[in-house]
Motif scaffolding. Structure first.
Motif, short mmCIF file in Angstrom:
data_model
loop_
_atom_site.label_atom_id
_atom_site.label_comp_id
_atom_site.label_asym_id
_atom_site.label_seq_id
_atom_site.Cartn_x
_atom_site.Cartn_y
_atom_site.Cartn_z
N PHE A 38 45.54 28.50 39.80
CA PHE A 38 45.77 28.53 41.25
C PHE A 38 46.73 29.66 41.63
CE2 PHE A 38 43.66 24.54 42.02
CZ PHE A 38 43.37 24.58 43.38
N VAL A 39 47.76 29.84 40.84
CA VAL A 39 48.71 30.91 41.14
C VAL A 39 48.03 32.27 41.05
CG1 VAL A 39 50.79 32.07 40.31
CG2 VAL A 39 50.73 29.59 40.44
N LEU A 40 47.21 32.48 40.03
CA LEU A 40 46.59 33.78 39.83
C LEU A 40 45.49 34.07 40.84
CD1 LEU A 40 46.37 33.80 35.92
CD2 LEU A 40 47.93 35.12 37.36
N PHE A 64 52.86 38.63 44.25
CA PHE A 64 54.19 38.06 44.15
C PHE A 64 54.91 38.79 43.01
CE2 PHE A 64 51.46 35.44 41.50
CZ PHE A 64 52.16 35.36 40.30
N THR A 65 56.21 38.74 43.04
CA THR A 65 57.01 39.46 42.05
C THR A 65 56.78 38.88 40.65
OG1 THR A 65 58.71 39.84 43.73
CG2 THR A 65 59.34 40.17 41.42
N GLY A 66 56.41 39.76 39.74
CA GLY A 66 56.18 39.32 38.36
C GLY A 66 54.79 38.84 38.08
N ARG A 67 53.84 39.10 38.98
CA ARG A 67 52.48 38.60 38.77
C ARG A 67 51.84 39.21 37.53
NH1 ARG A 67 47.08 39.27 39.58
NH2 ARG A 67 45.96 37.47 40.42
N THR A 68 52.04 40.51 37.34
CA THR A 68 51.45 41.17 36.17
C THR A 68 52.01 40.60 34.87
OG1 THR A 68 51.18 43.20 37.46
CG2 THR A 68 51.05 43.39 35.06
N ILE A 114 39.17 27.73 34.35
CA ILE A 114 39.39 27.25 35.71
C ILE A 114 39.50 28.41 36.68
CG2 ILE A 114 40.93 25.89 37.18
CD1 ILE A 114 41.72 24.33 34.64
N GLN A 115 40.10 29.51 36.24
CA GLN A 115 40.26 30.68 37.11
C GLN A 115 38.91 31.25 37.52
OE1 GLN A 115 42.58 33.78 35.32
NE2 GLN A 115 42.40 35.15 37.06
#
Length: 277
Positions: free
Chosen positions: A89-91, A97-101, A159-160
């Motif tokens: 869900f976050v991805l 958002f900061t730090g996504r990579t 899931i992604q």
């Protein structure tokens, strides 16, 4: 030229596929046959017998290892799906958002990292935590945590992919009709991603039940999973009781696949009838 192409597509492709299936399943066939062998001889079938199944039931190490592996796999599959769902869900829903990579790399790192490295790193971590806090001791909990680290990465990928394909207009329509975000998740999102959740759970369950490397690093005295027991027996020579255990596992998995296929066919027929009506 066209006839040659059709011939190659029709027969050579089928022949090649048949050879691949033979390569994959002939060893399983011989394993099942020799689980009923009356003696310990390998490669020579001396007669039909159920003695190795009786020996399997009386072997406490194999039985305890099976139930421990089953319990570990159940906990691992559930935790991996829950954590993988959060990560997916976050991805998918939060693209910036900061730090996504870094987060994306950390989630997918176990997929490409050798299990020996993961097991050794987890062993050092668990030993340091145990010396500092006095908990957890190496055993069931540490094995579940290690398997969950690996299983979460696989669950996130499954899931992604489903979340990326899902039509978000369904969720927006539900919110327009007055549903709260929590209601939207349980009434709209969850039913749509349910097949992915089931697939992720089955995948992580299988990976956990079959894992040897991480379990070898994180298991403690008196805590041995079924694959560990099998490998310990294999070091001292093949025990035909292992053939019996593998045959039972093959039978259970095959029955599960057949039952699921029958259920899926019935669901498709019901859906077809509903659409026709």
């Amino acid at each position: 030229m066209k006839s040659l192409t059709r011939f190659s597509e029709r027969y050579i492709g089928r022949l090649w596929m048949g050879l691949v299936y033979l390569f994959l399943y002939i060893p399983l066939f011989f394993l099942i046959v020799f689980s009923f062998n009356s003696t310990r001889q390998d490669g020579v079938f001396t007669g039909f017998s159920l003695r190795w199944y009786e020996a399997l039931l009386s072997d406490s190490r194999l039985v305890e290892g099976f139930f421990l592996s089953l319990k570990v796999a159940l906990f691992t599959g559930t935790l991996s799906v829950v954590l993988g769902c959060f990560a997916a869900f976050v991805l998918v829903r939060y693209l910036r958002f900061t730090g996504r990579t870094m987060f994306y790399g950390l989630v997918n790192a176990p997929l490409v990292m050798p299990e020996v490295v993961i097991g050794l790193a987890l062993l050092l971590l668990m030993v340091a935590v145990q010396r500092t806090l006095g908990w957890p001791d190496r055993g069931f909990i540490t094995i579940v945590l290690g398997h969950t680290l690996l299983g979460m990465a696989y669950a996130t990928v499954v899931i992604q992919s489903r979340l990326s394909e899902m039509d978000r207009s369904l969720e927006e329509a539900a919110m327009d009709l007055g549903c709260r975000p929590m209601q939207v998740f349980f009434l709209v999102t969850l039913p749509n991603i349910a097949p992915a959740l089931v697939s992720a759970w089955l995948l992580t369950f299988t990976l956990s039940f079959d894992d040897v490397v991480i379990s070898e690093f994180l298991s403690g005295p008196g805590v041995t999973t079924l694959p560990q027991v099998i490998f310990s027996y294999a070091r001292r020579g093949v025990n035909p009781s292992i053939y019996a255990a593998a045959t039972i596992l093959i039978a259970v998995v095959s029955l599960g696949i057949i039952a699921y296929s029958i259920w899926l066919m019935r669901q498709q027929k019901r859906l077809g009838r509903a659409v026709t009506a």
